[in-house]
Design a protein around this motif. Structure first.
Motif, PDB file in Angstrom:
ATOM      1  N   MET A   1     -72.466 -16.630 -48.461  1.00  0.00           N
ATOM      2  CA  MET A   1     -73.429 -17.058 -49.465  1.00  0.00           C
ATOM      3  C   MET A   1     -74.845 -16.777 -48.949  1.00  0.00           C
ATOM      4  SD  MET A   1     -73.665 -20.715 -51.264  1.00  0.00           S
ATOM      5  CE  MET A   1     -74.930 -21.039 -52.437  1.00  0.00           C
ATOM      6  N   PHE A   2     -75.721 -16.365 -49.837  1.00  0.00           N
ATOM      7  CA  PHE A   2     -77.105 -16.076 -49.477  1.00  0.00           C
ATOM      8  C   PHE A   2     -77.880 -17.364 -49.231  1.00  0.00           C
ATOM      9  CE2 PHE A   2     -81.521 -15.681 -50.866  1.00  0.00           C
ATOM     10  CZ  PHE A   2     -81.953 -14.744 -49.951  1.00  0.00           C
ATOM     11  N   ALA A   3     -78.596 -17.402 -48.136  1.00  0.00           N
ATOM     12  CA  ALA A   3     -79.451 -18.554 -47.838  1.00  0.00           C
ATOM     13  C   ALA A   3     -80.901 -18.098 -47.852  1.00  0.00           C
ATOM     14  CB  ALA A   3     -79.094 -19.134 -46.477  1.00  0.00           C
ATOM     15  N   PRO A   4     -81.758 -18.733 -48.669  1.00  0.00           N
ATOM     16  CA  PRO A   4     -83.166 -18.349 -48.691  1.00  0.00           C
ATOM     17  C   PRO A   4     -83.796 -18.492 -47.306  1.00  0.00           C
ATOM     18  CG  PRO A   4     -82.679 -19.942 -50.425  1.00  0.00           C
ATOM     19  CD  PRO A   4     -81.461 -19.841 -49.554  1.00  0.00           C
ATOM     20  N   THR A   5     -84.682 -17.589 -46.970  1.00  0.00           N
ATOM     21  CA  THR A   5     -85.425 -17.668 -45.722  1.00  0.00           C
ATOM     22  C   THR A   5     -86.898 -17.814 -46.043  1.00  0.00           C
ATOM     23  OG1 THR A   5     -85.611 -15.266 -45.605  1.00  0.00           O
ATOM     24  CG2 THR A   5     -83.730 -16.264 -44.480  1.00  0.00           C
ATOM     25  N   PRO A   6     -87.668 -18.435 -45.149  1.00  0.00           N
ATOM     26  CA  PRO A   6     -89.075 -18.696 -45.432  1.00  0.00           C
ATOM     27  C   PRO A   6     -89.901 -17.448 -45.768  1.00  0.00           C
ATOM     28  CG  PRO A   6     -88.373 -19.911 -43.505  1.00  0.00           C
ATOM     29  CD  PRO A   6     -87.240 -19.001 -43.887  1.00  0.00           C
ATOM     30  N   ASP A   7     -89.528 -16.305 -45.235  1.00  0.00           N
ATOM     31  CA  ASP A   7     -90.308 -15.105 -45.509  1.00  0.00           C
ATOM     32  C   ASP A   7     -89.968 -14.488 -46.867  1.00  0.00           C
ATOM     33  OD1 ASP A   7     -87.753 -14.455 -44.495  1.00  0.00           O
ATOM     34  OD2 ASP A   7     -88.440 -12.453 -43.951  1.00  0.00           O
ATOM     35  N   ARG A   8     -88.906 -14.963 -47.526  1.00  0.00           N
ATOM     36  CA  ARG A   8     -88.494 -14.395 -48.815  1.00  0.00           C
ATOM     37  C   ARG A   8     -88.852 -15.280 -49.999  1.00  0.00           C
ATOM     38  NH1 ARG A   8     -83.600 -10.516 -48.524  1.00  0.00           N
ATOM     39  NH2 ARG A   8     -83.794 -10.888 -50.737  1.00  0.00           N
ATOM     40  N   PHE A   9     -89.086 -16.561 -49.768  1.00  0.00           N
ATOM     41  CA  PHE A   9     -89.376 -17.504 -50.843  1.00  0.00           C
ATOM     42  C   PHE A   9     -90.416 -18.514 -50.387  1.00  0.00           C
ATOM     43  CE2 PHE A   9     -84.928 -16.309 -51.415  1.00  0.00           C
ATOM     44  CZ  PHE A   9     -84.909 -15.934 -52.747  1.00  0.00           C
ATOM     45  N   ALA A  10     -91.156 -19.033 -51.347  1.00  0.00           N
ATOM     46  CA  ALA A  10     -92.007 -20.180 -51.056  1.00  0.00           C
ATOM     47  C   ALA A  10     -91.091 -21.383 -50.834  1.00  0.00           C
ATOM     48  CB  ALA A  10     -92.939 -20.440 -52.231  1.00  0.00           C
ATOM     49  N   THR A  11     -91.519 -22.314 -50.015  1.00  0.00           N
ATOM     50  CA  THR A  11     -90.715 -23.517 -49.797  1.00  0.00           C
ATOM     51  C   THR A  11     -90.901 -24.471 -50.980  1.00  0.00           C
ATOM     52  OG1 THR A  11     -92.457 -24.739 -48.672  1.00  0.00           O
ATOM     53  CG2 THR A  11     -91.045 -23.305 -47.300  1.00  0.00           C
ATOM     54  N   ARG A  12     -89.987 -25.401 -51.103  1.00  0.00           N
ATOM     55  CA  ARG A  12     -90.098 -26.417 -52.162  1.00  0.00           C
ATOM     56  C   ARG A  12     -91.399 -27.200 -52.006  1.00  0.00           C
ATOM     57  NH1 ARG A  12     -87.074 -28.942 -55.943  1.00  0.00           N
ATOM     58  NH2 ARG A  12     -87.335 -31.174 -56.221  1.00  0.00           N
ATOM     59  N   ASP A  13     -91.750 -27.535 -50.763  1.00  0.00           N
ATOM     60  CA  ASP A  13     -92.994 -28.272 -50.524  1.00  0.00           C
ATOM     61  C   ASP A  13     -94.209 -27.462 -50.968  1.00  0.00           C
ATOM     62  OD1 ASP A  13     -91.632 -30.461 -49.534  1.00  0.00           O
ATOM     63  OD2 ASP A  13     -91.939 -29.902 -47.418  1.00  0.00           O
ATOM     64  N   GLN A  14     -94.206 -26.151 -50.684  1.00  0.00           N
ATOM     65  CA  GLN A  14     -95.317 -25.302 -51.136  1.00  0.00           C
ATOM     66  C   GLN A  14     -95.389 -25.297 -52.660  1.00  0.00           C
ATOM     67  OE1 GLN A  14     -93.954 -21.792 -48.993  1.00  0.00           O
ATOM     68  NE2 GLN A  14     -95.912 -21.707 -47.891  1.00  0.00           N
ATOM     69  N   LEU A  15     -94.259 -25.110 -53.306  1.00  0.00           N
ATOM     70  CA  LEU A  15     -94.205 -25.071 -54.762  1.00  0.00           C
ATOM     71  C   LEU A  15     -94.760 -26.352 -55.377  1.00  0.00           C
ATOM     72  CD1 LEU A  15     -93.186 -24.016 -57.549  1.00  0.00           C
ATOM     73  CD2 LEU A  15     -90.959 -24.985 -56.961  1.00  0.00           C
ATOM     74  N   LEU A  16     -94.318 -27.482 -54.873  1.00  0.00           N
ATOM     75  CA  LEU A  16     -94.701 -28.761 -55.482  1.00  0.00           C
ATOM     76  C   LEU A  16     -96.097 -29.230 -55.079  1.00  0.00           C
ATOM     77  CD1 LEU A  16     -91.284 -30.626 -55.218  1.00  0.00           C
ATOM     78  CD2 LEU A  16     -92.256 -29.409 -57.199  1.00  0.00           C
ATOM     79  N   SER A  17     -96.682 -28.612 -54.059  1.00  0.00           N
ATOM     80  CA  SER A  17     -97.998 -29.052 -53.582  1.00  0.00           C
ATOM     81  C   SER A  17     -99.156 -28.461 -54.379  1.00  0.00           C
ATOM     82  CB  SER A  17     -98.178 -28.683 -52.109  1.00  0.00           C
ATOM     83  OG  SER A  17     -98.363 -27.278 -51.974  1.00  0.00           O
ATOM     84  N   MET A  18     -98.877 -27.538 -55.287  1.00  0.00           N
ATOM     85  CA  MET A  18     -99.956 -26.894 -56.037  1.00  0.00           C
ATOM     86  C   MET A  18     -99.615 -26.810 -57.515  1.00  0.00           C
ATOM     87  SD  MET A  18     -99.460 -22.977 -54.592  1.00  0.00           S
ATOM     88  CE  MET A  18     -99.388 -23.412 -52.879  1.00  0.00           C
ATOM     89  N   SER A  19    -100.635 -26.602 -58.319  1.00  0.00           N
ATOM     90  CA  SER A  19    -100.401 -26.398 -59.745  1.00  0.00           C
ATOM     91  C   SER A  19     -99.660 -25.078 -59.937  1.00  0.00           C
ATOM     92  CB  SER A  19    -101.736 -26.350 -60.500  1.00  0.00           C
ATOM     93  OG  SER A  19    -102.436 -25.153 -60.170  1.00  0.00           O
ATOM     94  N   GLY A  20     -99.059 -24.908 -61.096  1.00  0.00           N
ATOM     95  CA  GLY A  20     -98.376 -23.652 -61.402  1.00  0.00           C
ATOM     96  C   GLY A  20     -99.319 -22.468 -61.351  1.00  0.00           C
TER      97      GLY A  20
END
Length: 157
Positions: free
Chosen positions: A1-20
């Motif tokens: 199964m594919f596991a996201p890595t920090p260099d390929r996706f923003a983290t959940r914390d990054q996503l939720l810490s800013m406006s869209g």
């Protein structure tokens, strides 16, 4: 199964810490990574504003169906990306979206190697849903290739 890595996706914390809007701008500015599908399908973010997003792309042989024409999924992915990201620009900090449904109308075939612009514009941005429309046009001549519409669900993180 594919596991996201920090260099390929923003983290959940990054996503939720800013406006869209700030999130999509950070992708445009290279502060956050673009989605991996953009590389696979040969498109990239070029403009971001409140309620509006533009991607540029060029379909290549790898994006063809068995008949040798650009696969409808290529059009659909570009429209889903631009319309949903336009909705994301109106999502408040601490929330995110997902596409509920989208519709695509193919107007004509895109010749391979033709650069296009896929633009999404918000029609409605509410607390729980966002609605947007989009279109794909030739980058040089402005010729219309496809239109679309979407409804996105906005969720608290």
């Amino acid at each position: 199964m594919f596991a996201p890595t920090p260099d390929r996706f923003a983290t959940r914390d990054q996503l939720l810490s800013m406006s869209g809007l700030a999130f999509v701008e950070a992708i445009l500015d290279g502060e956050l990574p673009p989605p991996p599908i953009a590389k696979l399908l040969n498109y990239h973010l070029t403009e971001v504003g409140s309620g509006r997003v533009v991607f540029a792309g060029t379909p290549m042989v790898d994006h063809c169906n068995p008949m040798g024409t650009v696969h409808g999924g290529w059009y659909g992915t570009l429209l889903d990306s631009c319309m949903a990201c336009a909705v994301m620009t109106g999502v408040p900090q601490g929330s995110f979206y997902t596409t509920l449904e989208y519709k695509v109308n193919l107007v004509r075939g895109i010749p391979l190697g033709t650069e296009i612009m896929a633009e999404g514009r918000v029609q409605h941005s509410g607390r729980s849903t966002g609605v947007a429309e989009g279109w794909i046009r030739g980058a040089v001549d402005g010729k219309l290739y496809a239109t679309g519409s979407t409804t996105c669900l906005i969720m608290a993180g």
